[in-house]
Design a protein around this motif. Structure first.
Motif, PDB file in Angstrom:
ATOM      1  N   GLY A   1       0.097  10.848  23.974  1.00 49.64           N
ATOM      2  CA  GLY A   1       0.991  11.382  24.989  1.00 49.64           C
ATOM      3  C   GLY A   1       2.404  10.857  24.840  1.00 49.64           C
ATOM      4  N   VAL A   2       2.509   9.577  24.502  1.00 50.89           N
ATOM      5  CA  VAL A   2       3.831   8.975  24.307  1.00 50.89           C
ATOM      6  C   VAL A   2       4.513   9.612  23.080  1.00 50.89           C
ATOM      7  N   ALA A   3       3.758   9.814  22.020  1.00 50.98           N
ATOM      8  CA  ALA A   3       4.320  10.410  20.797  1.00 50.98           C
ATOM      9  C   ALA A   3       4.823  11.825  21.048  1.00 50.98           C
ATOM     10  N   LYS A   4       4.075  12.593  21.862  1.00 51.96           N
ATOM     11  CA  LYS A   4       4.404  14.006  22.086  1.00 51.96           C
ATOM     12  C   LYS A   4       5.190  14.235  23.363  1.00 51.96           C
TER      13      LYS A   4
ATOM     14  N   LEU B   1       7.112   8.042  18.389  1.00 51.63           N
ATOM     15  CA  LEU B   1       6.163   7.028  18.850  1.00 51.63           C
ATOM     16  C   LEU B   1       6.638   5.620  18.491  1.00 51.63           C
ATOM     17  N   GLU B   2       7.040   5.434  17.231  1.00 54.80           N
ATOM     18  CA  GLU B   2       7.521   4.118  16.791  1.00 54.80           C
ATOM     19  C   GLU B   2       8.734   3.691  17.602  1.00 54.80           C
ATOM     20  N   ASP B   3       9.610   4.653  17.822  1.00 54.55           N
ATOM     21  CA  ASP B   3      10.840   4.400  18.558  1.00 54.55           C
ATOM     22  C   ASP B   3      10.557   3.941  19.993  1.00 54.55           C
TER      23      ASP B   3
ATOM     24  N   ALA C   1      10.241  -3.798  24.166  1.00 56.48           N
ATOM     25  CA  ALA C   1      11.490  -4.350  24.685  1.00 56.48           C
ATOM     26  C   ALA C   1      11.399  -4.706  26.165  1.00 56.48           C
ATOM     27  N   LYS C   2      10.581  -3.978  26.916  1.00 61.89           N
ATOM     28  CA  LYS C   2      10.604  -4.138  28.376  1.00 61.89           C
ATOM     29  C   LYS C   2       9.408  -4.860  28.980  1.00 61.89           C
TER      30      LYS C   2
END
Ligand code: HEM
Length: 142
Positions: free
Chosen positions: A69-72, A95-97, A105-106
């Motif tokens: 879901g995150v990738a798309k 997705l990597e980003d 980062a968070k």
């Protein structure tokens, strides 16, 4: 065995593949923390309640490995899975980003899913390496 000790401290590491449902409780119920996994890495996203809490727009991503879901950028229930089969190069890049620039980062890492630390037969994956968190600064969160 030279398997990393690091996964022992992880509170949500399930002992078997089947036990990945352990994550399912952590969706922002009552005063529980909110957990979400991406690429088998379990993040504590409680500080992002406005995104992930009960009734918040991305609550559906929590309590599971939502890599696809995150990738798309999809909240379709069919995409809320660890499975990356058939993703395009662009989606894998996204997705990597997001994995690096948003999650690592968070949010603090609190564990790894069984898929990340065990082989399919349940034996420890000796190639497992914990993620570093180059951008995470605990002072920012508390
Ligand atoms: C009309 C569609 C959408 C709009 C306008 C939108 C808008 C936004 C905005 C403005 C943010 C940044 C908020 C901030 O940093 O303060 C954000 C973050 C995010 N969005 Fe969306 N979004 C949309 C759809 C989606 C969908 C379908 C997904 C599915 C996965 C998604 C996943 C995320 C994630 C994971 C974050 C990061 C949350 C975090 O920082 O922890 N978004 N979105």
């Amino acid at each position: 065995q030279k398997v990393s000790q690091a996964w022992w401290w992880a509170p949500v590491v399930p002992a078997t593949w089947e036990a990945e449902e352990n994550l399912l409780t952590y969706t922002g119920r009552e005063d529980q923390p909110i957990y979400l996994a991406v690429k088998g890495v379990v993040f504590d996203v409680t500080s992002g309640k406005e995104f992930y809490g009960r009734g918040a727009p991305y609550n559906a991503l929590t309590g599971k490995d939502s890599t696809r879901g995150v990738a798309k950028m999809s909240l379709d229930p069919a995409d809320l899975t660890h499975d990356t089969t058939g993703l395009t190069a662009k989606e894998l890049e996204a997705l990597e980003d997001i994995f690096t620039k948003v999650y690592k980062a968070k949010y603090p890492i609190v564990g790894y899913t069984a898929r990340r630390i065990l082989n399919e037969d349940g034996s420890p994956n000796l190639d497992f390496k914990p993620e570093d968190q180059p951008h995470f600064d605990i002072k920012d969160e508390f």
